[in-house]
Design an enzyme around this catalytic site. Structure first.
Site, PDB file in Angstrom:
ATOM      1  N   LYS A  53      38.541  26.208  34.918  1.00  0.00           N
ATOM      2  CA  LYS A  53      37.733  27.420  35.038  1.00  0.00           C
ATOM      3  C   LYS A  53      37.570  27.736  36.528  1.00  0.00           C
ATOM      4  O   LYS A  53      37.150  26.872  37.306  1.00  0.00           O
ATOM      5  CB  LYS A  53      36.352  27.169  34.412  1.00  0.00           C
ATOM      6  CG  LYS A  53      35.268  28.214  34.697  1.00  0.00           C
ATOM      7  CD  LYS A  53      35.447  29.437  33.808  1.00  0.00           C
ATOM      8  CE  LYS A  53      34.258  30.388  33.924  1.00  0.00           C
ATOM      9  NZ  LYS A  53      33.060  29.894  33.236  1.00  0.00           N
ATOM     10  N   ILE A  54      37.925  28.958  36.918  1.00  0.00           N
ATOM     11  CA  ILE A  54      37.765  29.378  38.306  1.00  0.00           C
ATOM     12  C   ILE A  54      37.128  30.758  38.362  1.00  0.00           C
ATOM     13  O   ILE A  54      36.997  31.440  37.347  1.00  0.00           O
ATOM     14  CB  ILE A  54      39.112  29.409  39.067  1.00  0.00           C
ATOM     15  CG1 ILE A  54      40.038  30.500  38.494  1.00  0.00           C
ATOM     16  CG2 ILE A  54      39.787  28.050  39.042  1.00  0.00           C
ATOM     17  CD1 ILE A  54      41.229  30.810  39.372  1.00  0.00           C
ATOM     18  N   SER A  55      36.756  31.177  39.550  1.00  0.00           N
ATOM     19  CA  SER A  55      36.309  32.544  39.771  1.00  0.00           C
ATOM     20  C   SER A  55      37.518  33.474  39.748  1.00  0.00           C
ATOM     21  O   SER A  55      38.592  33.124  40.245  1.00  0.00           O
ATOM     22  CB  SER A  55      35.626  32.674  41.137  1.00  0.00           C
ATOM     23  OG  SER A  55      34.500  31.861  41.226  1.00  0.00           O
ATOM     24  N   THR A 111      33.560  35.314  42.551  1.00  0.00           N
ATOM     25  CA  THR A 111      33.519  36.723  42.175  1.00  0.00           C
ATOM     26  C   THR A 111      32.231  37.361  42.669  1.00  0.00           C
ATOM     27  O   THR A 111      32.213  38.529  43.058  1.00  0.00           O
ATOM     28  CB  THR A 111      33.640  36.871  40.652  1.00  0.00           C
ATOM     29  OG1 THR A 111      34.801  36.155  40.205  1.00  0.00           O
ATOM     30  CG2 THR A 111      33.783  38.327  40.252  1.00  0.00           C
ATOM     31  N   ALA A 112      31.152  36.588  42.658  1.00  0.00           N
ATOM     32  CA  ALA A 112      29.878  37.106  43.154  1.00  0.00           C
ATOM     33  C   ALA A 112      30.011  37.562  44.604  1.00  0.00           C
ATOM     34  O   ALA A 112      29.554  38.652  44.974  1.00  0.00           O
ATOM     35  CB  ALA A 112      28.797  36.036  43.032  1.00  0.00           C
ATOM     36  N   HIS A 155      24.458  33.419  37.188  1.00  0.00           N
ATOM     37  CA  HIS A 155      24.109  32.681  35.976  1.00  0.00           C
ATOM     38  C   HIS A 155      22.614  32.727  35.658  1.00  0.00           C
ATOM     39  O   HIS A 155      22.002  33.779  35.647  1.00  0.00           O
ATOM     40  CB  HIS A 155      24.621  31.240  36.068  1.00  0.00           C
ATOM     41  CG  HIS A 155      26.117  31.131  36.119  1.00  0.00           C
ATOM     42  ND1 HIS A 155      26.958  32.035  35.520  1.00  0.00           N
ATOM     43  CD2 HIS A 155      26.920  30.217  36.718  1.00  0.00           C
ATOM     44  CE1 HIS A 155      28.213  31.683  35.720  1.00  0.00           C
ATOM     45  NE2 HIS A 155      28.221  30.586  36.460  1.00  0.00           N
TER      46      HIS A 155
END
Length: 280
Positions: A53-55, A111-112, A155
């Site tokens: 899982k990655i951005s 991504t943020a 989150h």
């Protein structure tokens, strides 16, 4: 098969069935639990996991070795990162003042952070003063204690930031949705291109469907890995981040990913991505 994903409730909820051998035909998993900044680094290394899982922000750097899977990740609406400041006397909510401020972020390849940079390009003349990278769990205390002027959070912070005495400066997810009319691409599941990608996709989708069909069966596992969260916050987190795009990205999801990476490339934030490389 080895896999790396975060201990956040959405990831543990999604992968519970596969991790526990409840997906017929799926191989046994060896799991590394790590925050997204670490998994981004793992994928960029020479010996990264089979599945990780990655951005989405980190995707352009790994597409030669990894393929984006059309399931398992986090896209949606109303679930984007927040830019927070404190409600101390003299605190500010004018974005232009960020030009002279210190802003804490969880990663420069998240991504943020990508959304923040795109937003700041329109709202902060002259650019942000100073970026400070901090572990996610340290950001809200740092803003509260005046160590930084603002903080970028993701989150469960969406549900808990008022308890730190913080106030919202900008909802970057809402800004993205209003600007593009697209869902927000946050976290991606990728797998090595040398593997059986259709099979892995099927196993993840089966794990997602199992989680939805039997939510009570994953509860203990999810809560174990989110020990600092209440059961109520955990359930709100899952409801927000596990949605129809988790089962399958679909054309709307692909369009959102292509739009994000295209805009970021035009700003010089990520390498240019061939849209065909996003599908296998």
């Amino acid at each position: 098969m080895n896999i790396a994903f975060s201990p956040c409730p959405n990831d543990t909820f999604v992968f519970h069935a596969w991790v526990h051998g409840l997906v017929p035909g799926a191989p046994k998993l060896e799991v590394t639990y790590a925050d997204i900044d670490i998994t981004n680094s793992l994928a960029a290394g020479s010996n990264g996991p089979d599945v990780v899982k990655i951005s989405y922000a980190a995707l352009p750097w790994v597409l030669s070795e990894y393929a984006l899977l059309p399931c398992g990740g986090a896209l949606g609406k109303g679930c984007g990162p927040l830019l927070l400041t404190s409600n101390r006397a003299g605190s500010f909510i004018d974005p232009a003042k960020l030009h002279h401020s210190r802003v804490a972020v969880p990663s420069e390849r998240s991504t943020a952070y990508l959304l923040f940079r795109l937003w700041a390009a329109q709202h902060v003349p002259g650019g942000v003063g100073e970026i400070i990278v901090l572990p996610f769990h340290e950001i809200m205390p740092a803003v509260r204690d005046g160590l930084v002027d603002a903080g970028l959070v993701i989150h469960e912070a969406r549900f808990t930031y008022p308890s730190y005495g913080l106030i919202l400066m900008a909802d970057l997810g809402s800004w993205w949705e209003q600007t593009t009319n697209l869902p927000i691409p946050l976290g991606a599941i990728i797998a090595r291109r040398s593997l059986d990608l259709p099979a892995i996709t099927g196993w993840i989708q089966a794990s997602v469907r199992y989680a939805w069909a039997y939510p009570e069966r994953s509860r203990e596992y999810v809560l174990h890995h989110s020990q600092e969260l209440s059961a109520e916050v955990t359930q709100a987190h899952i409801k927000l981040y596990v949605n129809e795009f988790t089962e399958t990205i679909g054309e709307l999801g692909y369009k959102a990913v292509e739009t994000l990476l295209s805009k970021a490339s035009l700003e010089g934030l990520v390498p240019k991505v061939d849209p065909e490389k996003l599908r296998f």
